[in-house]
Motif scaffolding. Structure first.
Motif, PDB file in Angstrom:
ATOM      1  N   ALA A   1     162.511-102.850  -0.809  1.00 17.83           N
ATOM      2  CA  ALA A   1     161.879-104.176  -0.820  1.00 17.83           C
ATOM      3  C   ALA A   1     161.116-104.313  -2.124  1.00 17.83           C
ATOM      4  O   ALA A   1     160.475-103.373  -2.577  1.00 17.83           O
ATOM      5  CB  ALA A   1     160.945-104.342   0.368  1.00 17.83           C
ATOM      6  N   TRP A   2     161.208-105.497  -2.745  1.00 12.88           N
ATOM      7  CA  TRP A   2     160.503-105.707  -4.000  1.00 12.88           C
ATOM      8  C   TRP A   2     159.838-107.068  -4.104  1.00 12.88           C
ATOM      9  O   TRP A   2     159.312-107.430  -5.136  1.00 12.88           O
ATOM     10  CB  TRP A   2     161.415-105.476  -5.201  1.00 12.88           C
ATOM     11  CG  TRP A   2     162.721-106.199  -5.160  1.00 12.88           C
ATOM     12  CD1 TRP A   2     162.963-107.478  -5.591  1.00 12.88           C
ATOM     13  CD2 TRP A   2     163.948-105.700  -4.688  1.00 12.88           C
ATOM     14  NE1 TRP A   2     164.270-107.796  -5.407  1.00 12.88           N
ATOM     15  CE2 TRP A   2     164.917-106.703  -4.850  1.00 12.88           C
ATOM     16  CE3 TRP A   2     164.356-104.476  -4.122  1.00 12.88           C
ATOM     17  CZ2 TRP A   2     166.235-106.552  -4.484  1.00 12.88           C
ATOM     18  CZ3 TRP A   2     165.676-104.330  -3.757  1.00 12.88           C
ATOM     19  CH2 TRP A   2     166.593-105.349  -3.936  1.00 12.88           C
ATOM     20  N   ARG A   3     159.849-107.814  -3.058  1.00 16.08           N
ATOM     21  CA  ARG A   3     159.090-109.063  -3.014  1.00 16.08           C
ATOM     22  C   ARG A   3     158.705-109.342  -1.578  1.00 16.08           C
ATOM     23  O   ARG A   3     159.167-108.657  -0.672  1.00 16.08           O
ATOM     24  CB  ARG A   3     159.863-110.227  -3.623  1.00 16.08           C
ATOM     25  CG  ARG A   3     161.069-110.657  -2.847  1.00 16.08           C
ATOM     26  CD  ARG A   3     161.735-111.889  -3.483  1.00 16.08           C
ATOM     27  NE  ARG A   3     162.471-112.634  -2.486  1.00 16.08           N
ATOM     28  CZ  ARG A   3     161.999-113.590  -1.709  1.00 16.08           C
ATOM     29  NH1 ARG A   3     160.731-113.958  -1.816  1.00 16.08           N
ATOM     30  NH2 ARG A   3     162.742-114.200  -0.823  1.00 16.08           N
ATOM     31  N   THR A   4     157.834-110.322  -1.376  1.00 12.44           N
ATOM     32  CA  THR A   4     157.424-110.689  -0.017  1.00 12.44           C
ATOM     33  C   THR A   4     157.599-112.199   0.170  1.00 12.44           C
ATOM     34  O   THR A   4     157.626-112.964  -0.801  1.00 12.44           O
ATOM     35  CB  THR A   4     155.949-110.317   0.260  1.00 12.44           C
ATOM     36  OG1 THR A   4     155.130-110.943  -0.718  1.00 12.44           O
ATOM     37  CG2 THR A   4     155.749-108.809   0.217  1.00 12.44           C
ATOM     38  N   THR A   5     157.691-112.610   1.423  1.00 12.51           N
ATOM     39  CA  THR A   5     157.839-114.025   1.730  1.00 12.51           C
ATOM     40  C   THR A   5     156.536-114.755   1.458  1.00 12.51           C
ATOM     41  O   THR A   5     155.449-114.163   1.526  1.00 12.51           O
ATOM     42  CB  THR A   5     158.250-114.240   3.195  1.00 12.51           C
ATOM     43  OG1 THR A   5     157.258-113.677   4.040  1.00 12.51           O
ATOM     44  CG2 THR A   5     159.595-113.619   3.492  1.00 12.51           C
TER      45      THR A   5
END
Length: 80
Positions: free
Chosen positions: A31-35
């Motif tokens: 994972a490398w970004r978030t919502t």
């Protein structure tokens, strides 16, 4: 012959023909970004360019899907 790309200042190995998403996944980065709402982690989901979960910026350009972007030696990848 492998080479390196830089992801958020961190070296990540890549192979010729490999996408940025595949290089991240192979390096154990899931994972490398978030919502925006809820802050849930995102990375590769579909892996074929249908969704937009794997967005990154390469060499200061506009955001693009990591699963469709071929990694090139010296790429500077920024996640969001």
């Amino acid at each position: 012959m492998s080479f390196e790309i830089t992801v958020d200042g961190r070296p990540v190995p890549a192979r010729p023909g490999q996408t940025v998403g595949a290089a991240l996944h192979a390096a154990g980065i899931r994972a490398w970004r978030t919502t925006r709402f809820g802050g849930r982690p995102r990375g590769l989901f579909c892996g074929i360019g249908v969704c937009f979960d794997c967005l990154v910026s390469v060499n200061g350009g506009p955001v693009e899907r990591a699963c469709l972007t071929e990694a090139r030696p010296g790429d500077q990848v920024t996640t969001s």
